[in-house]
Design an enzyme around this catalytic site. Structure first.
Site, mmCIF file in Angstrom:
data_model
loop_
_atom_site.group_PDB
_atom_site.id
_atom_site.type_symbol
_atom_site.label_atom_id
_atom_site.label_comp_id
_atom_site.label_asym_id
_atom_site.label_seq_id
_atom_site.Cartn_x
_atom_site.Cartn_y
_atom_site.Cartn_z
ATOM 1 N N LEU A 189 52.136 3.105 -64.884
ATOM 2 C CA LEU A 189 52.736 2.896 -63.572
ATOM 3 C C LEU A 189 51.625 2.404 -62.663
ATOM 4 O O LEU A 189 50.561 3.014 -62.558
ATOM 5 C CB LEU A 189 53.321 4.207 -63.024
ATOM 6 C CG LEU A 189 53.669 4.200 -61.534
ATOM 7 C CD1 LEU A 189 54.781 3.205 -61.244
ATOM 8 C CD2 LEU A 189 54.085 5.587 -61.078
ATOM 9 N N GLU A 190 51.883 1.242 -62.025
ATOM 10 C CA GLU A 190 50.890 0.686 -61.112
ATOM 11 C C GLU A 190 51.388 0.942 -59.697
ATOM 12 O O GLU A 190 52.417 0.407 -59.293
ATOM 13 C CB GLU A 190 50.766 -0.824 -61.394
ATOM 14 C CG GLU A 190 49.675 -1.519 -60.624
ATOM 15 C CD GLU A 190 49.594 -3.011 -60.993
ATOM 16 O OE1 GLU A 190 50.589 -3.579 -61.484
ATOM 17 O OE2 GLU A 190 48.524 -3.607 -60.776
ATOM 18 N N ILE A 191 50.684 1.777 -58.987
ATOM 19 C CA ILE A 191 51.077 2.072 -57.608
ATOM 20 C C ILE A 191 50.339 1.105 -56.688
ATOM 21 O O ILE A 191 49.127 0.932 -56.803
ATOM 22 C CB ILE A 191 50.762 3.530 -57.240
ATOM 23 C CG1 ILE A 191 51.746 4.452 -57.963
ATOM 24 C CG2 ILE A 191 50.836 3.743 -55.737
ATOM 25 C CD1 ILE A 191 51.553 5.904 -57.673
ATOM 26 N N THR A 198 47.838 -5.970 -62.574
ATOM 27 C CA THR A 198 48.284 -6.365 -63.916
ATOM 28 C C THR A 198 48.916 -7.755 -63.930
ATOM 29 O O THR A 198 48.564 -8.596 -64.747
ATOM 30 C CB THR A 198 49.272 -5.349 -64.487
ATOM 31 O OG1 THR A 198 50.311 -5.168 -63.559
ATOM 32 C CG2 THR A 198 48.598 -4.034 -64.762
#
Lengths: 671, 473
Positions: A460-462, A498
């Site tokens: 998960l990219e916050i 990403t």
């Protein structure tokens, strides 16, 4: 770390590492164990022994990784392996029977320890898992595991365990013959459940130990006709040869030559079977030494540490409620009450069906009961309107990647949610700052970039904006961790981390796959949808995009959404192990990643590596872009890039951070 | 409707409990009378504004091991025998009863409303409505309390409640796939369609589906859960065997002493007259210790000897409002007072109903453990009873799970199940509740006590407890 007490003529040996959360086979543990066992063996009144852990939820989680990491040479690492082999050999040849009473994780060295014992009892708890995950760290079971495991569970199962590192639940372990007896976990009685369960396990184990020493409990189960036949078959040289050949080929195919461990494991097993135990031990310890020193193993261990680090919330804690199919699924099964809101009945029905089916598959594979599935489903409510949003703690929107629609949804949602509620936008590329611009309370807006399929991908990219508050980040982070995600926190920039690195590649075809990018970049592009990627690059955030991609898009082949995408185009070409392509791709990825750190998009190299590996399938064998620079050498990389730069221009210009590292070899991302 | 009535009842209780707090409990006429004759001069539980509900009579067929003398009957035959027995024993006019409620667990598909089928053939007027309830092992408790609710709400004055279980024959079904094919065959119009469907049947489809005494939610059999429960509370095999032996010994004594006067004789068609329970078999500790674990293998402690056995049997009680009973010239046996239903985790606390129910019902009634003279607990497994006793005797359990400051306290064994229990007398799931209540009434009379307590556990993690007060002699 090891203590024991006598219960009649049974020595109950308790393992407990007071300095850590889990028990590991550290040098301290090993020496304590030796000492205690010496005492027990010399005491003639002791007729049997039981090994049990006093750590709730953990028998022995494995070898001490730091101990392996601190080895300076392969000889030193091989010695570690030999010591383990010697100790477990002693346990196997113990004059009194030893029962391993297992509750919680029994992995790696812990499992090797357990299978050296004469009898194993495990709790049928969800916490109890057995396995040999060494291969995932680029190692092999180095304390006799490659020799004992095939004898215990047969070649096929042993290979499956050692080559995949799969964790095996207690029921399965019993069926495989890995454990002899199961004990059911107990509920609360006169003490908390967990405490009583361990006590009960000990009572049963002591009973069995007594039974073994009075010859009332047989050590080996009578084998069935089928099993006997299987054993006979396995003993035939041609059959065995065939198995080794098939397994080797399969391992080679899957590791694509990037991971040396599987081949070594197979070699050790084969040596042991064909030349006897002594030769097997030797092969095992030598190969262990070699693997421990290999860059692949070092990278994988680094990834492991990074992964752990990305699950620690440094921001504080909590809050809840979400929406979006996969999102909803990973939320409800963690006990979060979740509303799934969509725009039409068909989508809602499809969403619900999707979640139900994937839960039901778990029921079919006996990972959960139908009742548990129903309870989980009851945490979900689906609807077309915003009712119930007034009590939501967090809303995650996952609408199409279109700024106008995102703005519209944000406004609609903000009209109904309470002041403390966080608005998270699930976007893979749209700038969060721009989305947040439409908000009345931008400090409560955050980007949460999930990777599709959400229930399978662990990253998960916050994405935070300048205005996002610490409290908001903390809540989003803790939700992510609760959903079982490995979380990285990045600053908002075009494509974040990403996606930005992804699009930075102008040539990305099926070659990605062949150079070890497991979920290759083209596949990601397909997953995200090419139109989205085209959209963000068109908006002009300095990402270069090849004509190739716009061509694909213009054909309306918008990735997986339409069922067709990149993959169709590049099939048939074979770029396998092409060092030119490898360097060309990797250097772009590495450079862009370093640029992210340089610009402050990334907070640290660890998150960069984890994001690369779990976000776009960067090969874990070379440990992530930052670790790659450390091991490959910045200077070397710069010189390679300069060559490309001459041909392809600006995209291959090394960034300042890389140049800095090239200038000063003492600079490392990892200490 | 029953639940609605229960709610009404609960709200009725609010004011009296307030009244109680101020010590201003006014006594009804009968209560005054009672206070004079009662040997132990305890307060009565009568409350202003709440009807006194009395147990007029209770009977049951002999409880038999399944597959024995009752083997060829159907469930409603057993229920009918109990109803007829009640009719004979009380001489109640056939149309004087307002409503009939029966409890059952494993339903015979043909007689799903077994209450009505049994009543029709038992000599009661066909104008009396009847319905069937199900709540696992406390089904007939539910039948009685539903009836009590109807009386309290003023809907009825006289109710027959009962329960029946018939384990000699249980519905065994075709597999789901087979059933689907068979249903489709019914609808098939052409020969071709029919042949196609018949052709689709595979060997595997022919495997039947047997009912299991297992929790649907957890897929765990009750015996397995009981074994884990016993282990959780550290109940040893020895303790369980001792308790089972005690149950059988006491039951034998009660049977020989003619104390089980609720048992009626039943002439089984084609067989002899049955007039005794046939599961009472006092054994020796040596013999019992030889048995292997029945559920958790090999180290479990629950065996066939310390578990209740599959039983056929039926029970019935006549309950009325006190005025009605007196007006009809009956001498009631006991008052049915406060009752509660509880439920908890069906996995780890499946059989702890009595532990949860007992303190709750005592609190409602304003009594303490010491006030109770007669305890009748349903014995599903010896291990389950011992676990409940230990739970009630544990401060930690009381504080952690019951929200109390300290333990509930375990019932003294000299007041506990003195005439045997489900382990020895048998346990027809749906019928046990009425047996417990009738036994309390009989024991109160015999032993001269004033208050009795019934408690039982049931599948689904549910439980029940009821306070019974002796009727003044």
């Amino acid at each position: 770390h090891v203590s024991y007490e006598l219960k009649d003529d049974v020595a109950v040996v308790r393992l407990h590492d007071p300095t850590a959360k889990v028990n590991t086979l550290s040098s301290q543990m090993q020496s304590d164990l030796k000492e205690v066992m010496g005492e027990i063996w010399s005491n003639k009144s002791v007729k049997s022994a039981v090994f049990i852990s006093s750590k709730p939820g953990c028998f022995i989680a494995g070898a001490d990784i730091n101990m392996i990491q601190s080895c300076q040479s392969s000889e030193e690492a091989a010695r570690l392996s030999q010591e383990g082999q010697k100790m477990f050999e002693q346990i196997e040849k113990s004059p009194i029977p030893i029962v391993a009473a297992i509750h919680g994780s029994c992995l790696g060295g812990g499992l090797e320890f357990a299978i050296a014992c004469q009898y194993r009892i495990a709790t049928r708890s969800k916490k109890t898992v057995l396995g040999t995950p060494e291969v995932m760290l680029g190692l092999l079971p180095g304390a006799g595991g490659t020799q004992r495991l095939p004898k215990m569970v047969g070649l096929p199962d042993a290979f499956d365990m050692m080559l995949t590192g799969r964790r095996i639940r207690a029921d399965k372990a019993k069926k495989m013959g890995l454990v002899n007896q199961l004990v059911d976990p107990l509920g609360p009685g006169l003490k908390p459940a967990e405490e009583r369960t361990i006590e009960y396990l000990e009572e049963i184990a002591v009973g069995v130990a007594k039974g073994i020493s009075n010859k009332k409990v047989p050590l080996t189960k009578e084998k069935s006709l089928k099993e006997k036949l299987q054993d006979k078959l396995m003993d035939l040289a041609p059959v065995r040869k065939k198995i080794f050949k098939t397994v080797s080929e399969k391992a080679q195919n899957q590791s694509k030559g990037f991971y040396p461990a599987p081949a070594k494991i197979i070699e050790c097993v084969q040596t042991g079977l064909e030349q006897g135990r002594e030769a097997g031990y030797l092969a095992e310890s030598e190969n262990f030494g070699k693997l421990a020193m290999s860059p692949e193993s070092k990278s994988l261990i680094g990834v492991y540490h990074g992964q752990m680090a990305c699950r620690k919330n440094h921001f504080g804690s909590q809050r809840r409620k979400a929406d979006g199919n996969g999102l909803a699924q990973v939320s409800i099964d963690k006990g979060l009450t979740t509303i799934l809101k969509d725009t039409d009945v068909e989508s809602i029905s499809r969403g619900q069906e999707h979640i139900y089916t994937s839960l039901d598959n778990k029921v079919k594979r006996k990972f959960m009961t139908s009742f548990e599935r129903d309870v989980i489903m009851s945490n979900l409510s689906v609807q077309l309107d915003y009712s119930g949003f007034e009590s939501a703690d967090m809303v995650i929107e996952a609408v199409v990647e279109d700024m106008d629609i995102k703005h519209q949804v944000l406004k609609e949602v903000e009209a109904v949610i309470p002041p403390h509620c966080i608005f998270a936008t699930n976007t893979s590329a749209l700038p969060v700052t721009e989305i947040a611009a439409a908000s009345k309370r931008p400090e409560k807006v955050i980007g949460m970039h999930y990777f599709s399929p959400v229930d399978k991908m662990q990253l998960l990219e916050i994405v935070t904006t300048d205005k996002t508050s610490q409290d908001t980040i903390a809540s989003a982070f803790s939700l992510g961790v609760k959903q079982g995600k490995t979380v990285i926190v990045v600053k908002d920039c075009p494509g974040f981390y990403t996606t930005r690195v992804c699009i930075s590649l102008e040539e990305h075809t099926a070659i990605g796959h062949s150079v070890g990018l497991s979920l290759s970049i083209p596949l990601i592009c397909d997953e995200v949808g090419l139109d989205v990627i085209l959209h963000i690059s068109e908006v002009g955030y300095g990402c270069c995009l090849s004509l190739h991609m716009s061509d694909t898009c213009s054909l309306y082949l918008v990735g997986r959404k339409s069922g067709k995408g990149f993959f169709l185009y590049e099939k048939g070409k074979n770029y396998k192990n092409d060092i030119y392509w490898f360097h060309r791709l990797i250097s772009r990825v590495v450079n862009e990643s370093l640029l992210c750190l340089q610009e402050g998009v990334l907070r640290n190299p660890v998150e960069g590596d984890i994001g690369a590996i779990f976000g776009f399938g960067y090969p874990p064998s070379i440990g992530g872009p930052f670790r790659f620079v450390d091991t490959f050498g910045a200077e070397r990389l710069v010189s390679i890039m300069r060559k490309y730069e001459e041909v392809y221009g600006a995209p291959f210009t090394p960034c300042q951070l890389l140049l800095d590292h090239a200038k000063d070899p003492s600079k490392k991302f990892y200490k | 409707m029953a639940s609605m009535l229960l709610t009404t009842m609960r709200s009725c209780h609010v004011s009296p409990s307030l009244a109680m707090r101020f010590g201003a409990r006014s006594l009804s006429t009968t209560a005054q009378l009672q206070a004079q004759v009662q040997t132990k001069s305890k307060k009565t539980l009568a409350r202003p504004g709440v009807k006194n509900i009395v147990l007029v009579e209770g009977v049951r067929t002999p409880f038999l091991l399944s597959g024995t003398t009752y083997a060829d009957l159907m469930p409603h035959d057993l229920a009918r025998a109990a109803l007829q027995g009640l009719l004979n024993k009380t001489g109640v006019p056939r149309d004087a009863v307002d409503y009939i409620i029966y409890g059952t667990v494993i339903q015979e598909v043909k007689t799903s409303n077994v209450a009505r089928e049994a009543a029709l053939g038992a000599g009661f007027s066909d104008k009396i409505p009847a319905h069937t309830v199900t709540m696992a092992c406390i089904s007939s408790n539910q039948a009685m309390t539903s009836g009590a609710g109807l009386i309290a709400a003023g809907q009825c004055d006289a109710i027959v409640a009962g329960g029946v279980e018939f384990m000699s024959d249980v519905p065994i079904r075709h597999s789901r796939k087979m059933r689907k094919t068979m249903l489709a065959l019914n609808k098939a119009k052409t020969v071709g369609q029919r042949l196609g469907l018949i052709g689709s049947i595979r060997m595997a489809h022919l495997a039947p589906e047997l009912p299991a005494v297992a929790e649907f939610s957890t897929a765990e059999t009750m015996g397995h859960s009981a074994d884990r429960l016993a282990a959780a509370f550290g109940v040893s095999r020895l303790e369980q065997d001792e308790f089972a032996l005690r149950s059988h010994t006491l039951a034998k004594k009660a049977q020989d002493g003619g104390l089980l006067e609720d048992v009626i004789s039943f002439k089984v068609p084609g067989r002899d007259i049955v007039s005794k329970d046939n599961g009472i078999r006092p054994s020796s500790m040596e013999q019992m210790s030889k048995l292997k674990a029945a559920f958790v293998k090999p180290h479990g402690t629950v065996t066939a000897a310390n578990s209740s056995f599959l039983t056929d049997g039926a029970s019935a009680v006549l309950i009325m409002s006190e005025e009605k009973a007196l007006a009809m010239g009956y001498k009631p046996k006991a008052y049915l007072r406060d009752f509660v239903y509880v439920s908890q985790d069906p996995k780890d606390q499946l059989l702890l109903g009595p532990t949860y129910g007992t303190p709750k019902v005592l609190e409602r009634a304003g009594l303490t453990m010491n006030d109770i003279d007669v305890f009748e607990f349903h014995e599903a497994f010896a291990g389950q009873i011992m676990a409940n006793l230990k739970a009630m005797d544990s401060d930690w359990f009381g504080q952690t799970y019951l929200g109390r400051k300290s333990k509930v306290g375990a019932p003294p064994m000299e007041k506990f199940n003195l005439w045997g229990g489900s382990l020895s007398l048998g346990h027809p799931f749906g019928a046990t509740g009425c047996r417990l209540v009738t036994t309390v009434a009989h024991r109160l009379k015999k032993e001269g006590g004033q208050y009795g307590l019934v408690a039982a556990c049931a599948a689904g993690g549910q439980g029940h407890a009821m306070v019974i007060e002796a009727y003044p002699q």
